[in-house]
Design a protein around this motif. Structure first.
Motif, PDB file in Angstrom:
ATOM      1  N   ALA A   1      -5.962   6.567  -5.636  1.00  0.00           N
ATOM      2  CA  ALA A   1      -4.996   5.651  -5.032  1.00  0.00           C
ATOM      3  C   ALA A   1      -5.308   5.436  -3.553  1.00  0.00           C
ATOM      4  CB  ALA A   1      -3.578   6.183  -5.211  1.00  0.00           C
ATOM      5  N   HIS A   2      -5.691   6.497  -2.856  1.00  0.00           N
ATOM      6  CA  HIS A   2      -6.064   6.359  -1.447  1.00  0.00           C
ATOM      7  C   HIS A   2      -7.328   5.518  -1.311  1.00  0.00           C
ATOM      8  CE1 HIS A   2      -3.175   9.664  -0.808  1.00  0.00           C
ATOM      9  NE2 HIS A   2      -3.149   9.259   0.454  1.00  0.00           N
ATOM     10  N   TYR A   3      -8.257   5.662  -2.256  1.00  0.00           N
ATOM     11  CA  TYR A   3      -9.474   4.856  -2.233  1.00  0.00           C
ATOM     12  C   TYR A   3      -9.138   3.371  -2.430  1.00  0.00           C
ATOM     13  CZ  TYR A   3     -13.714   2.629  -4.011  1.00  0.00           C
ATOM     14  OH  TYR A   3     -14.753   1.768  -4.220  1.00  0.00           O
ATOM     15  N   VAL A   4      -8.220   3.089  -3.358  1.00  0.00           N
ATOM     16  CA  VAL A   4      -7.826   1.703  -3.618  1.00  0.00           C
ATOM     17  C   VAL A   4      -7.186   1.089  -2.378  1.00  0.00           C
ATOM     18  CG1 VAL A   4      -6.221   0.267  -4.933  1.00  0.00           C
ATOM     19  CG2 VAL A   4      -7.595   1.989  -6.105  1.00  0.00           C
TER      20      VAL A   4
ATOM     21  N   GLU B   1      -5.033  18.847 -11.849  1.00  0.00           N
ATOM     22  CA  GLU B   1      -6.323  18.296 -11.432  1.00  0.00           C
ATOM     23  C   GLU B   1      -6.368  16.786 -11.662  1.00  0.00           C
ATOM     24  OE1 GLU B   1      -9.590  20.295 -13.219  1.00  0.00           O
ATOM     25  OE2 GLU B   1      -9.132  22.249 -12.315  1.00  0.00           O
ATOM     26  N   ALA B   2      -5.827  16.333 -12.797  1.00  0.00           N
ATOM     27  CA  ALA B   2      -5.810  14.901 -13.076  1.00  0.00           C
ATOM     28  C   ALA B   2      -4.914  14.168 -12.086  1.00  0.00           C
ATOM     29  CB  ALA B   2      -5.344  14.653 -14.502  1.00  0.00           C
ATOM     30  N   VAL B   3      -3.770  14.756 -11.773  1.00  0.00           N
ATOM     31  CA  VAL B   3      -2.853  14.135 -10.811  1.00  0.00           C
ATOM     32  C   VAL B   3      -3.508  14.042  -9.442  1.00  0.00           C
ATOM     33  CG1 VAL B   3      -0.685  14.446  -9.561  1.00  0.00           C
ATOM     34  CG2 VAL B   3      -0.771  14.816 -12.048  1.00  0.00           C
ATOM     35  N   GLN B   4      -4.205  15.104  -9.042  1.00  0.00           N
ATOM     36  CA  GLN B   4      -4.884  15.092  -7.749  1.00  0.00           C
ATOM     37  C   GLN B   4      -5.965  14.023  -7.702  1.00  0.00           C
ATOM     38  OE1 GLN B   4      -6.632  18.852  -6.697  1.00  0.00           O
ATOM     39  NE2 GLN B   4      -7.085  18.239  -4.591  1.00  0.00           N
ATOM     40  N   ALA B   5      -6.700  13.879  -8.811  1.00  0.00           N
ATOM     41  CA  ALA B   5      -7.751  12.860  -8.869  1.00  0.00           C
ATOM     42  C   ALA B   5      -7.167  11.456  -8.775  1.00  0.00           C
ATOM     43  CB  ALA B   5      -8.556  13.020 -10.154  1.00  0.00           C
ATOM     44  N   ARG B   6      -6.036  11.229  -9.455  1.00  0.00           N
ATOM     45  CA  ARG B   6      -5.411   9.910  -9.416  1.00  0.00           C
ATOM     46  C   ARG B   6      -4.871   9.600  -8.024  1.00  0.00           C
ATOM     47  NH1 ARG B   6      -2.064  10.672 -15.077  1.00  0.00           N
ATOM     48  NH2 ARG B   6      -3.870  10.571 -16.481  1.00  0.00           N
ATOM     49  N   GLN B   7      -4.334  10.596  -7.356  1.00  0.00           N
ATOM     50  CA  GLN B   7      -3.838  10.373  -6.000  1.00  0.00           C
ATOM     51  C   GLN B   7      -4.987  10.065  -5.047  1.00  0.00           C
ATOM     52  OE1 GLN B   7      -1.589  13.923  -5.163  1.00  0.00           O
ATOM     53  NE2 GLN B   7       0.198  13.251  -6.334  1.00  0.00           N
ATOM     54  N   ALA B   8      -6.109  10.763  -5.234  1.00  0.00           N
ATOM     55  CA  ALA B   8      -7.288  10.487  -4.400  1.00  0.00           C
ATOM     56  C   ALA B   8      -7.796   9.069  -4.660  1.00  0.00           C
ATOM     57  CB  ALA B   8      -8.390  11.510  -4.688  1.00  0.00           C
TER      58      ALA B   8
ATOM     59  N   ALA C   1       0.824  -1.203   0.000  1.00  0.00           N
ATOM     60  CA  ALA C   1       0.000   0.000   0.000  1.00  0.00           C
ATOM     61  C   ALA C   1       0.863   1.260   0.000  1.00  0.00           C
ATOM     62  CB  ALA C   1      -0.936  -0.004   1.204  1.00  0.00           C
ATOM     63  N   ALA C   2       1.926   1.261   0.784  1.00  0.00           N
ATOM     64  CA  ALA C   2       2.800   2.429   0.842  1.00  0.00           C
ATOM     65  C   ALA C   2       3.470   2.661  -0.504  1.00  0.00           C
ATOM     66  CB  ALA C   2       3.843   2.244   1.947  1.00  0.00           C
TER      67      ALA C   2
END
Length: 272
Positions: free
Chosen positions: A92-95, A83-90, A68-69
């Motif tokens: 990743a946290h959901y996954v 914005e796309a990078v922020q969405a992908r990072q969010a 996970a880390a």
């Protein structure tokens, strides 16, 4: 008097000169994309994407929670539109928070596409290479080759990019399996009608070409070389297959192609 029988008469000419299973497959792919595009609300469509697409990072964390880390670290190094990078990072946290494996996604991802261009491109190749496989082997073997190709493509994609959170979608791996299967027999020279036989008196389908025979077949070699070259090229450039430009999952294509190429001899009923 010529005793040769007349060719069989046909009562009608089909609208689509494809096996029914291929026509149905294309209808399903186009219908699903049309449903997502014109009927489903955005929230339902996103849910369908999360539940049906193949997400490598989700599998990696489900099988080894210690990764996970690494997944979050990989998401933090993404480049591109903020914005796309922020969405992908969010995402990743959901996954990481919901690390369910979802084994069905190794097949269901092939039902989804990113745009009309994406689905039309795949259905054209499906019509071209799925049709000879379906005619020679029937609907069940055709479906088996496509399914195994999709699963194999998904497995190779996850193995080569285990920390990705980008959803893998598209029927390309299954279509690649059908292309490889068709390549085992469609490049044979046309049959010779010895003894005055008529073209409609078609003999039994010849056996598949062996790998050495394929390598001596110039048409087959050119086809295989072009396929490999185009997949390599599309793998390093961006194509507008979805809402934004994205690279083609060449590894999934390769996995499907290899599966179809080596699976077909195992299910072939016209063996030597």
């Amino acid at each position: 008097m010529d005793a040769t029988p007349d060719p069989p008469r046909r009562d009608h000419v089909p609208i689509f000169n494809m096996p029914g299973v291929v026509t149905a497959s294309i209808g399903v792919l186009v219908g699903i994309h049309g449903l997502r595009e014109f009927v489903l609300p955005d929230t339902w469509d996103i849910t369908a994407l999360i539940e049906l697409a193949l997400i490598p990072g989700r599998w990696s964390v489900a099988l080894d929670p210690a990764r996970a880390a690494d997944l979050l670290s990989a998401a933090a190094t993404l480049a591109g539109d903020p914005e796309a990078v922020q969405a992908r990072q969010a995402f990743a946290h959901y996954v990481v928070a919901e690390p369910a494996a979802m084994p069905w996604t190794f097949a269901t991802y092939a039902l989804l596409h990113g745009s009309w261009m994406h689905v039309i491109f795949n259905t054209i190749w499906l019509a071209a290479f799925g049709s000879p496989v379906a005619r020679r082997y029937g609907p069940w073997r055709y479906a088996l080759v496509a399914l195994v190709g999709a699963v194999a493509g998904g497995i190779l994609h996850v193995a080569l990019d285990p920390l990705s959170t980008a959803p893998l979608i598209g029927a390309s791996a299954g279509v690649s399996a059908l292309m490889a299967a068709a390549a085992r027999f469609v490049f044979r020279p046309p049959p010779v009608y010895a003894g005055g036989g008529q073209p409609w008196q078609v003999p039994a389908p010849p056996p598949l070409q062996t790998i050495p025979e394929l390598m001596r077949n110039r048409t087959a070699v050119v086809f295989l070389a072009i396929w490999l070259a185009t997949n390599f090229l599309f793998g390093v450039i961006a194509l507008p297959l979805g809402a934004e430009a994205t690279s083609v999952a060449w590894d999934a294509h390769l996995g499907g192609f290899i599966a179809g190429f080596f699976l077909l001899p195992l299910i072939d009923r016209y063996r030597r």
